[in-house]
Write an enzyme that holds these catalytic residues in place. Structure first.
Site: not given
Ligand code: UT7
Length: 324
Positions: A115, A251, A281
């Site tokens: 990125c 970004h 993204n």
């Molecule tokens: O571009 C390069 C650098 N990349 C970044 O900077 C990305 C950084 N990370 C992020 O933007 C976020 O961490 C994400 C958007 C990828 C994920 O968001 P989060 O708030 O960190 O979610 P998480 O991975 O902690 O997951 C929380 C919950 C989980 O469920 P439980 O275990 O709490 O029941 C996941 O299974 O959300 C669930 N989940 C979803 N639910 C619905 C994960 N993806 C999804 C989804 N739809 N697409």
């Protein structure tokens, strides 16, 4: 001797026609529009057609940037493309573009920094112009991330999109690009990666597919801290006070990350260029596309002070302070 700076003389972008909305994604993976908006800020993204490649998007963006700069392809003498999704291993996307634009005989290459690819590319081109070794550089960020996205994995499928952004850089006696700051730390290689290349042979126990793999939550935390560090570094290197930047062009990975960076800079969200709701993204393409959006809609004007920043797989990161 007068110091030479590089300045951005034109910007452009190219997005595939096909738009994939969050509602459509609900039919592909177990997700909801509400979750995607709340956790990322993304509403839709563009997806390349089956026969559309990174070089196609890069060419569209490059032609727009050259038109905006009033520069003919024959005047370009340096070409660098930030991308992690090149059409082929080689020739690099820069060489593919030379052929399409009917130009050649000068350095053309890709930079692979995920990125942060565009910021890395911009920093390199800036040095060549400031050193007098190039007069008109095309600097591009271009990606077709949809090709390396696992469309059955809801944790990544909802995030990425395709597109390309470009700028033309030319010499100037006034800055221009004031400073660029780059960094990387390979110790985080297991948090965000694509496991397939050409050199590493597949192992019998490999279970991972040829897709982006991301431990999103852990990446989030490092991204916030690292971006705080790079904006602090950029501000102090230039003796700038909080609140002195006109526009933050970040970004476009996650709205919550962007909000935290803006807070660190003492900037209101009205002064932040946001495109992730429409583009998702797009990795190396996200910053130059956001810049082009803001230039074309009249928000970014000549003389404005811009802070560009990015963070991505590697991890890599970078920033650029620019008097537009
Ligand atoms: O571009 C390069 C650098 N990349 C970044 O900077 C990305 C950084 N990370 C992020 O933007 C976020 O961490 C994400 C958007 C990828 C994920 O968001 P989060 O708030 O960190 O979610 P998480 O991975 O902690 O997951 C929380 C919950 C989980 O469920 P439980 O275990 O709490 O029941 C996941 O299974 O959300 C669930 N989940 C979803 N639910 C619905 C994960 N993806 C999804 C989804 N739809 N697409």
């Amino acid at each position: 001797m007068t110091q030479i700076f590089s300045r951005i003389s034109g910007t452009g972008r190219c997005l595939p026609e096909r738009i994939l909305t969050n509602r459509e994604l609900e039919k592909i993976v177990d997700t909801t529009d509400e979750w995607i908006r709340a956790r990322t800020g993304i509403e839709r993204r563009h997806i390349a057609a089956d026969d559309q490649t990174t070089a196609d998007l890069a060419e569209g963006a490059a032609r727009q940037a050259m038109e905006a700069a009033g520069v003919a392809p024959s005047e370009i003498d340096f070409l660098v493309v930030g991308t992690t999704t090149p059409d082929v291993v080689f020739p690099n996307v820069g060489c593919l573009l030379q052929e399409r634009l009917g130009i050649g005989g000068f350095a053309a290459f890709s930079v692979e920094a995920a990125c942060s690819g565009f910021i890395y590319a911009l920093s390199i081109a800036d040095r060549f112009i400031a050193g007098g070794q190039a007069k008109r550089a095309l600097v591009i960020g271009a990606e077709t991330l949809s090709r390396i996205t696992d469309w059955t994995d809801r944790s990544t499928a909802v995030i990425f999109g395709d597109g390309a952004g470009a700028v033309v850089l030319e010499p100037s006696t006034e800055a221009g690009i004031i400073s660029t700051h780059l960094g990387a730390d390979g110790h985080y290689k297991d948090l965000l990666y694509h496991p397939y290349g050409t050199s590493r042979r597949q192992q019998p126990d490999d279970v991972e597919g040829p897709f982006i793999h991301m431990k999103g939550n852990e990446v989030f935390k490092v991204a916030v801290k690292t971006l705080e560090g790079i904006v602090d570094e950029t501000m102090s290197a230039n003796d700038l006070e909080r609140g002195s930047i006109d526009w933050l062009i970040p970004h476009q990975a996650n709205l919550r990350i962007i909000q935290l960076t803006a807070k660190r800079l003492g900037m209101s969200m009205e002064k932040v260029i946001l495109t992730l709701q429409d583009h998702g993204n797009t990795s190396a393409a996200s910053v130059p596309m956001a810049l082009d959006v803001a230039v074309r809609d009249g928000r970014v004007r000549r003389g404005d002070l811009l802070l560009l920043e990015a963070f991505g797989g590697g991890f890599t990161w970078g920033s650029a302070l620019i008097r537009y």
